[in-house]
Design a protein around this motif. Structure first.
Motif, mmCIF file in Angstrom:
data_model
loop_
_atom_site.group_PDB
_atom_site.id
_atom_site.type_symbol
_atom_site.label_atom_id
_atom_site.label_comp_id
_atom_site.label_asym_id
_atom_site.label_seq_id
_atom_site.Cartn_x
_atom_site.Cartn_y
_atom_site.Cartn_z
ATOM 1 N N GLY A 87 0.023 -5.388 0.516
ATOM 2 C CA GLY A 87 -0.368 -4.625 1.699
ATOM 3 C C GLY A 87 -0.281 -3.140 1.448
ATOM 4 O O GLY A 87 0.087 -2.685 0.365
ATOM 5 N N GLY A 88 -0.607 -2.370 2.485
ATOM 6 C CA GLY A 88 -0.575 -0.924 2.363
ATOM 7 C C GLY A 88 -1.189 -0.251 3.571
ATOM 8 O O GLY A 88 -1.337 -0.866 4.647
ATOM 9 N N HIS A 89 -1.587 0.997 3.384
ATOM 10 C CA HIS A 89 -2.073 1.847 4.463
ATOM 11 C C HIS A 89 -3.368 1.299 5.078
ATOM 12 O O HIS A 89 -4.237 0.787 4.371
ATOM 13 C CB HIS A 89 -2.315 3.254 3.933
ATOM 14 C CG HIS A 89 -2.713 4.233 4.984
ATOM 15 N ND1 HIS A 89 -1.830 4.724 5.919
ATOM 16 C CD2 HIS A 89 -3.921 4.807 5.259
ATOM 17 C CE1 HIS A 89 -2.469 5.558 6.718
ATOM 18 N NE2 HIS A 89 -3.726 5.635 6.346
ATOM 19 N N ILE A 90 -3.472 1.416 6.396
ATOM 20 C CA ILE A 90 -4.705 1.049 7.104
ATOM 21 C C ILE A 90 -5.635 2.251 7.100
ATOM 22 O O ILE A 90 -5.337 3.279 7.713
ATOM 23 C CB ILE A 90 -4.418 0.606 8.555
ATOM 24 C CG1 ILE A 90 -3.483 -0.612 8.574
ATOM 25 C CG2 ILE A 90 -5.728 0.280 9.285
ATOM 26 C CD1 ILE A 90 -3.040 -1.018 9.968
ATOM 27 N N GLY A 96 -9.073 -2.187 11.158
ATOM 28 C CA GLY A 96 -7.899 -2.842 11.719
ATOM 29 C C GLY A 96 -6.999 -3.408 10.639
ATOM 30 O O GLY A 96 -7.300 -3.342 9.442
ATOM 31 N N PRO A 97 -5.870 -4.011 11.032
ATOM 32 C CA PRO A 97 -4.868 -4.467 10.068
ATOM 33 C C PRO A 97 -5.299 -5.654 9.219
ATOM 34 O O PRO A 97 -4.865 -5.782 8.075
ATOM 35 C CB PRO A 97 -3.671 -4.828 10.950
ATOM 36 C CG PRO A 97 -4.264 -5.143 12.297
ATOM 37 C CD PRO A 97 -5.427 -4.203 12.423
ATOM 38 N N VAL A 98 -6.140 -6.532 9.748
ATOM 39 C CA VAL A 98 -6.539 -7.712 8.972
ATOM 40 C C VAL A 98 -7.359 -7.301 7.761
ATOM 41 O O VAL A 98 -7.066 -7.687 6.621
ATOM 42 C CB VAL A 98 -7.309 -8.720 9.850
ATOM 43 C CG1 VAL A 98 -7.720 -9.935 9.015
ATOM 44 C CG2 VAL A 98 -6.473 -9.163 11.046
ATOM 45 N N ASN A 99 -8.373 -6.498 7.986
ATOM 46 C CA ASN A 99 -9.190 -6.021 6.869
ATOM 47 C C ASN A 99 -8.364 -5.195 5.887
ATOM 48 O O ASN A 99 -8.574 -5.271 4.666
ATOM 49 C CB ASN A 99 -10.370 -5.193 7.371
ATOM 50 C CG ASN A 99 -11.505 -6.047 7.895
ATOM 51 O OD1 ASN A 99 -11.639 -7.216 7.531
ATOM 52 N ND2 ASN A 99 -12.326 -5.477 8.761
ATOM 53 N N ALA A 100 -7.427 -4.407 6.416
ATOM 54 C CA ALA A 100 -6.580 -3.594 5.542
ATOM 55 C C ALA A 100 -5.715 -4.483 4.653
ATOM 56 O O ALA A 100 -5.585 -4.241 3.446
ATOM 57 C CB ALA A 100 -5.709 -2.665 6.370
#
Length: 232
Positions: A87-90, A96-100
């Motif tokens: 994971g990491g920065h959006i 949104g968070p899912v794509n990030a």
């Protein structure tokens, strides 16, 4: 626009976890972290992917049920040497968070986003150290393909940990420093603790897979010293 959640596509063995998150379990990590880290309001700043893999036809926890984990390289400026979910920065372009979470997972582990089914979101929680609001994304893949340290500057190990190993009492601990203690897990020679340990403990509990274990607090520094984490 962010990718759509598809809780209807969860395999039967993950249904209890998804239902528990939707029934209010999403707030548990934030509550568990609040005594140690002030929980901020505001927009999500980062996202992590809690990715389960395993037999999509199983009705009970399958033997091949597993969770994707990475080891951050010891020379990173933040959270160096720690075990983490990808994971990491959006970014604004993520939507949104899912794509990030999917983008970061691909960049860090080579995971193909098309293989992943996003299932549910946990509430954003503020982490220690970086003090960022992080949104955990729970997802499933019937077949993840090959994963590896795709960004060696960030991660030097990428692997799946069997769920049955994580819930084995021999691999669980409550570790802390001074007045603080939190859940931790042994993944081979690596030690999973802190923010990632809390998230892992929550999803395993909500999934209904936890076995009784010794919750007496132990020394985090001593455990880290005998781990392969090489944390600063």
């Amino acid at each position: 626009m962010d990718a759509q959640l598809r809780p209807d596509r969860a395999p039967v063995w993950l249904k209890q976890l998804v239902d528990a998150i939707e029934a209010g379990g999403s707030a548990i990590p934030r509550r568990l972290l609040s005594p140690r880290v002030h929980q901020r309001g505001g927009d999500d700043q980062a996202a992590v992917l809690i990715l389960f893999a395993g037999d999509p036809r199983a009705t009970q926890l399958p033997e091949d049920a597993r969770v994707l984990i990475t080891h951050r390289t010891p020379h990173m400026r933040s959270h160096s040497g720690q075990m983490a979910f990808p994971g990491g920065h959006i970014d604004a372009a993520d939507g949104g968070p899912v794509n990030a979470a999917l983008r970061e997972a691909e960049e860090e582990t080579g995971l193909d986003p098309d293989r992943v089914i996003p299932l549910a979101l946990l509430d954003a929680a503020t982490t220690g150290g970086s003090n960022r609001r992080v949104r955990p994304v729970v997802a499933f893949t019937p077949e993840p393909g090959n994963v590896y340290p795709a960004s060696e500057e960030e991660t030097d190990a990428v692997f799946f940990v069997p769920v049955r190993a994580l819930v084995d009492p021999a691999n669980r601990a409550m570790l802390g420093i001074k007045e603080w203690a939190g859940p931790a897990f042994w993944a081979g020679e690596y030690l999973v603790w802190g923010f990632t340990g809390v998230l892992l403990a929550v999803v395993l509990d909500l999934g209904g897979w936890v076995r009784p274990w010794d919750e007496k607090p132990g020394d985090l520094r001593a455990a880290l010293a005998r781990s392969a984490n090489r944390e600063r």
